[in-house]
Design a protein around this motif. Structure first.
Motif, PDB file in Angstrom:
ATOM      1  N   LEU A  74      20.486 -22.625 -85.188  1.00  0.00           N
ATOM      2  CA  LEU A  74      19.189 -22.664 -84.520  1.00  0.00           C
ATOM      3  C   LEU A  74      18.103 -22.697 -85.574  1.00  0.00           C
ATOM      4  O   LEU A  74      18.095 -21.877 -86.489  1.00  0.00           O
ATOM      5  CB  LEU A  74      19.016 -21.421 -83.643  1.00  0.00           C
ATOM      6  CG  LEU A  74      20.218 -21.103 -82.737  1.00  0.00           C
ATOM      7  CD1 LEU A  74      20.074 -19.744 -82.106  1.00  0.00           C
ATOM      8  CD2 LEU A  74      20.374 -22.191 -81.683  1.00  0.00           C
ATOM      9  N   ASP A 120      14.248 -21.309 -83.335  1.00  0.00           N
ATOM     10  CA  ASP A 120      14.573 -21.174 -81.914  1.00  0.00           C
ATOM     11  C   ASP A 120      14.850 -22.503 -81.212  1.00  0.00           C
ATOM     12  O   ASP A 120      14.684 -22.613 -79.985  1.00  0.00           O
ATOM     13  CB  ASP A 120      13.483 -20.399 -81.159  1.00  0.00           C
ATOM     14  CG  ASP A 120      13.538 -18.911 -81.484  1.00  0.00           C
ATOM     15  OD1 ASP A 120      14.541 -18.459 -82.069  1.00  0.00           O
ATOM     16  OD2 ASP A 120      12.580 -18.193 -81.146  1.00  0.00           O
ATOM     17  N   THR A 121      15.256 -23.510 -81.972  1.00  0.00           N
ATOM     18  CA  THR A 121      15.648 -24.786 -81.380  1.00  0.00           C
ATOM     19  C   THR A 121      17.029 -25.177 -81.910  1.00  0.00           C
ATOM     20  O   THR A 121      17.299 -25.051 -83.107  1.00  0.00           O
ATOM     21  CB  THR A 121      14.618 -25.877 -81.736  1.00  0.00           C
ATOM     22  OG1 THR A 121      13.360 -25.509 -81.180  1.00  0.00           O
ATOM     23  CG2 THR A 121      15.031 -27.235 -81.182  1.00  0.00           C
ATOM     24  N   ASP A 122      17.880 -25.618 -81.011  1.00  0.00           N
ATOM     25  CA  ASP A 122      19.195 -26.164 -81.341  1.00  0.00           C
ATOM     26  C   ASP A 122      19.042 -27.170 -82.476  1.00  0.00           C
ATOM     27  O   ASP A 122      18.243 -28.108 -82.396  1.00  0.00           O
ATOM     28  CB  ASP A 122      19.700 -26.859 -80.060  1.00  0.00           C
ATOM     29  CG  ASP A 122      21.090 -27.443 -80.188  1.00  0.00           C
ATOM     30  OD1 ASP A 122      21.644 -27.490 -81.291  1.00  0.00           O
ATOM     31  OD2 ASP A 122      21.613 -27.869 -79.133  1.00  0.00           O
ATOM     32  N   TRP A 123      19.826 -27.014 -83.544  1.00  0.00           N
ATOM     33  CA  TRP A 123      19.641 -27.873 -84.710  1.00  0.00           C
ATOM     34  C   TRP A 123      19.925 -29.336 -84.408  1.00  0.00           C
ATOM     35  O   TRP A 123      19.465 -30.208 -85.156  1.00  0.00           O
ATOM     36  CB  TRP A 123      20.456 -27.377 -85.903  1.00  0.00           C
ATOM     37  CG  TRP A 123      21.942 -27.612 -85.883  1.00  0.00           C
ATOM     38  CD1 TRP A 123      22.735 -27.770 -84.786  1.00  0.00           C
ATOM     39  CD2 TRP A 123      22.804 -27.739 -87.019  1.00  0.00           C
ATOM     40  NE1 TRP A 123      24.038 -27.951 -85.159  1.00  0.00           N
ATOM     41  CE2 TRP A 123      24.112 -27.943 -86.524  1.00  0.00           C
ATOM     42  CE3 TRP A 123      22.615 -27.686 -88.386  1.00  0.00           C
ATOM     43  CZ2 TRP A 123      25.210 -28.094 -87.367  1.00  0.00           C
ATOM     44  CZ3 TRP A 123      23.712 -27.841 -89.223  1.00  0.00           C
ATOM     45  CH2 TRP A 123      24.988 -28.045 -88.712  1.00  0.00           C
ATOM     46  N   GLU A 124      20.646 -29.625 -83.328  1.00  0.00           N
ATOM     47  CA  GLU A 124      20.920 -31.019 -82.981  1.00  0.00           C
ATOM     48  C   GLU A 124      19.609 -31.764 -82.727  1.00  0.00           C
ATOM     49  O   GLU A 124      19.517 -32.968 -82.965  1.00  0.00           O
ATOM     50  CB  GLU A 124      21.826 -31.067 -81.747  1.00  0.00           C
ATOM     51  CG  GLU A 124      22.564 -32.365 -81.519  1.00  0.00           C
ATOM     52  CD  GLU A 124      21.755 -33.387 -80.723  1.00  0.00           C
ATOM     53  OE1 GLU A 124      22.099 -34.570 -80.760  1.00  0.00           O
ATOM     54  OE2 GLU A 124      20.766 -32.980 -80.041  1.00  0.00           O
ATOM     55  N   LEU A 125      18.598 -31.054 -82.253  1.00  0.00           N
ATOM     56  CA  LEU A 125      17.291 -31.669 -81.987  1.00  0.00           C
ATOM     57  C   LEU A 125      16.455 -31.811 -83.264  1.00  0.00           C
ATOM     58  O   LEU A 125      15.385 -32.425 -83.243  1.00  0.00           O
ATOM     59  CB  LEU A 125      16.519 -30.839 -80.957  1.00  0.00           C
ATOM     60  CG  LEU A 125      17.156 -30.758 -79.573  1.00  0.00           C
ATOM     61  CD1 LEU A 125      16.475 -29.686 -78.726  1.00  0.00           C
ATOM     62  CD2 LEU A 125      17.060 -32.109 -78.859  1.00  0.00           C
TER      63      LEU A 125
END
Ligand SMILES: [Zn+2]
Ligand SMILES: [Zn+2]
Lengths: 145, 289, 289, 145
Positions: free
Chosen positions: A114, A117-122
């Motif tokens: 993360l 606070d964002t999924d690393w895929e994004l």
């Protein structure tokens, strides 16, 4: 050569691989070897800034602006990214069972990364370029109930 | 005696009294209550997560609740599985939980299933329900539930808890929400996975996550949910204790929910225990293989 | 049959089985379980917050639990007050809740009090307990509980819930934690205050906050709490749903907990209903004046 | 004259006084009247930047740097603070029952103000000077259970 400080947090049991400490503050140079080579340091597992201390020859008092990769040989440089951070964590901070943290060049199956606070895929996964003050969380998925 | 359904032909007069506190909420109303009454939810696992989830689904008036669990109540469960009691030790958890929630609300239909969920029965067992709650305790069942939810086109409200930590996510939410395989395409190696038995669990942690699962299910049914798939992380001993994570969208390459549609026979053709790295001693004990 | 306490002279063999899942946790252990067993907690209000709090305190093995509630179970409670059942309608909530948690754990002592908490009895009723849980539903009792917790030098784990929102805070925590009056020196006008009856409440919201209250009490008793007073805000329909707030320290000028010590007779000399702006119709009904 | 944008959130029932909307983004000038006078605007209750639109005379093309308070008469100016924000919210955004929001110059009893997730008492209460991007929450204490 400037330094970037990143807050790293482990959860879901991964903290056990890192001395059972959940939150770490890590300082790293803003440019790092493109092949993720981690320079040796002493003492190992220290959380002090890396800054290529042990490898840098003394800088000339006058002269061209030093190459941030100087002392790291002929390797290519890249801006500090999550992939380098992972290699750094594995080499310097991990205290046991490295196979439970990484699998090849990425995190092992069942671990989610993360970035602020964002999924690393994004955010481009390992290629995400880390800024000063970023917060990177490595969390293992839980299965219990 | 209740005179029977009123002119809306749905609620009894006593229901207005029972559910009045939530029916007067903005965005809920009579409409929300009728949606709940007409809806169904199935709780897979009547343990630490399933017990609180079942309590609040039943209390809120979800019309039909399914409980799937093939385990029996043990003394070691009572530290967190709050629907079960000392008298129920040795009885199937599904029956124990059903009896407990019927005491709270006799106006709802409760179906109990003591079969073990498997690739051969998951589709038919879960098909009758609008919402699926994953309150299970092992990786193979989590993958099976996700694949089944995708195939059936139903949201999967997934909870997990271990030690001081909990996680909550709705998988397969709407048109774009990821499934469990989108986030975790490869299962972790068995040695990387702990169980509550091995790693321990604080009871209130399962309570909070299970409670949140009931809340998310109620929001989905009544239309209060904003439709975004987020992952909620909880740590009982961290500050702040909660963290909300923005998740990736459905992955086009996902073998379960991707653009090409599910791989043929992904459910029936998968040995989920083998997929998750083979048998573990405790899975054997639990009869999962 | 259980052979009786083992050599540590505290836990029975069966207790190791019952509490094993939490005793193997880092930072908990046998020591934590013994602390729980030797501790006592009192839950004021066996309603929407008190029910889940009581469940998890009992399941975790808090040795002595007090339940204070002068209300009787009503049908309108069952939408969220998950320890009560249809059969208990008309019975005192304290008895209903006690019976329910004894089913979970017969090894703990449960004391029920159906007296109304008042300035004249609060000190003596709450004095026997290590931790006080405020699970009440009105402003006057919240001030009374805070003043009493300060006088007795005990932490007050305070929960509140209304509509889709909840709040959680430990008042009078340690040497520097604020009391309720430090944060809210003047009570709100009665017309600014809603009750669950008037404004509504979603059941799972009380569940989550009540559950968190039990968790905080367990953390306080076992030494897992970090000692910082924070306010947790919850909104079931906001994103993110949780927010943790850093609170002010104890206020030197506070009439209850300030440097000069509590005002003489602040408890016995306060008419809390008048202090909170006088009687409201529902307070009258509830017998609070 | 620069503009500061602040995120304002209401909770615990206070949102009912503000059109039942919990989250508002408000733009205000960085210098405001020290006596918290709110300039009239049209339409009322708009969330567009205030910038003293209606009162400012046209600025001279050449001349000294304009006084940010120009057009607001002889009043003293102050940096934008929470007290001004409260007056602004009451005058411009509040749709009903102002006595349930403010009591004199401060919030009514039972309301807690949070500045970037910190109790405003730790930040100077009304005198806290607002920075761009700050998040201010007004929350009413709940009593239900
Ligand atoms: Zn997928
Ligand atoms: Zn105080």
């Amino acid at each position: 050569m400037s330094t970037i400080t990143v807050k790293v947090e482990f959860g879901g049991g991964l903290e056990l691989l890192f001395g059972n400490k959940r939150v770490h503050s890590i300082s790293l140079p803003s440019f790092v070897p493109a092949d993720n080579t981690i320079a040796p340091s002493s003492p190992p597992n220290s959380e002090t800034p890396l800054l290529a201390e042990s490898d840098d020859p003394p800088l000339p008092a006058n002269g061209p602006i030093p190459d941030p990769m100087k002392g790291l040989g002929e390797m290519k440089a890249k801006p500090l990214d999550v992939q380098y951070l992972m290699h750094y964590l594995r080499s310097r901070l991990l205290t046991e069972r490295p196979e439970l943290f990484m699998d090849g060049d990425t995190v092992r199956p069942g671990v989610l990364v993360l970035i602020n606070d964002t999924d690393w895929e994004l955010e481009g996964e390992g290629t995400y370029e880390i800024s000063d003050g970023d917060e990177i969380v490595f969390i293992s998925t839980l299965h219990g109930g | 005696m209740d005179p029977g359904p009123t002119e809306d032909r749905l609620l009894y007069t006593s229901d207005y009294l029972r559910y009045g506190r939530q029916m007067i909420l903005d965005g809920f109303g009579l409409e929300g209550q009728i949606k709940l009454q007409r809806s169904s939810a199935v709780v897979v696992g009547a343990g630490g997560l399933g017990c609180p989830a079942l309590q609040y689904l039943a209390a809120a008036g979800v019309g039909h609740i399914g409980i799937i669990d093939h385990d029996k109540v043990e003394l070691s469960n009572l530290q967190r599985q709050v629907l079960h009691s000392e008298q129920m030790i040795g009885k199937p958890k599904a029956y124990s939980a059903a009896e407990a929630i019927r005491r709270i609300n006799s106006g709802i239909q409760v179906t109990t299933l003591t079969e073990m969920l498997s690739p051969s029965n998951a589709l038919s067992l879960l098909q009758p329900y609008d919402v699926i709650l994953d309150c299970t305790d092992n990786a193979p069942t989590r993958y099976l539930l996700s694949d089944t939810a995708v195939r059936l086109g139903k949201p999967l409200v997934s909870g997990a808890a271990q030690k001081y930590e909990g996680q909550l996510c709705i998988y397969n939410l709407g048109q774009n929400g990821p499934c469990y395989r989108c986030i975790f395409p490869k299962p972790p190696a068995p040695q990387a996975v702990g169980t509550c038995e091995e790693t321990g669990i604080l009871g209130a942690v399962t309570g909070i996550i299970g409670n949140m699962q009931a809340l998310e299910a109620v929001k989905l049914i009544t239309g209060l949910h904003d439709g975004n798939a987020t992952l909620l992380l909880f740590s009982a001993i961290s500050s702040p204790p909660f963290r909300s994570i923005k998740l990736r969208a459905r992955q086009p390459t996902c073998p379960a929910c991707g653009q090409q549609g599910p791989k043929p026979h992904i459910i029936e053709g998968t040995d989920y225990v083998t997929f998750c790295g083979g048998a573990r001693p405790n899975w054997l004990e639990q009869g999962l293989i």
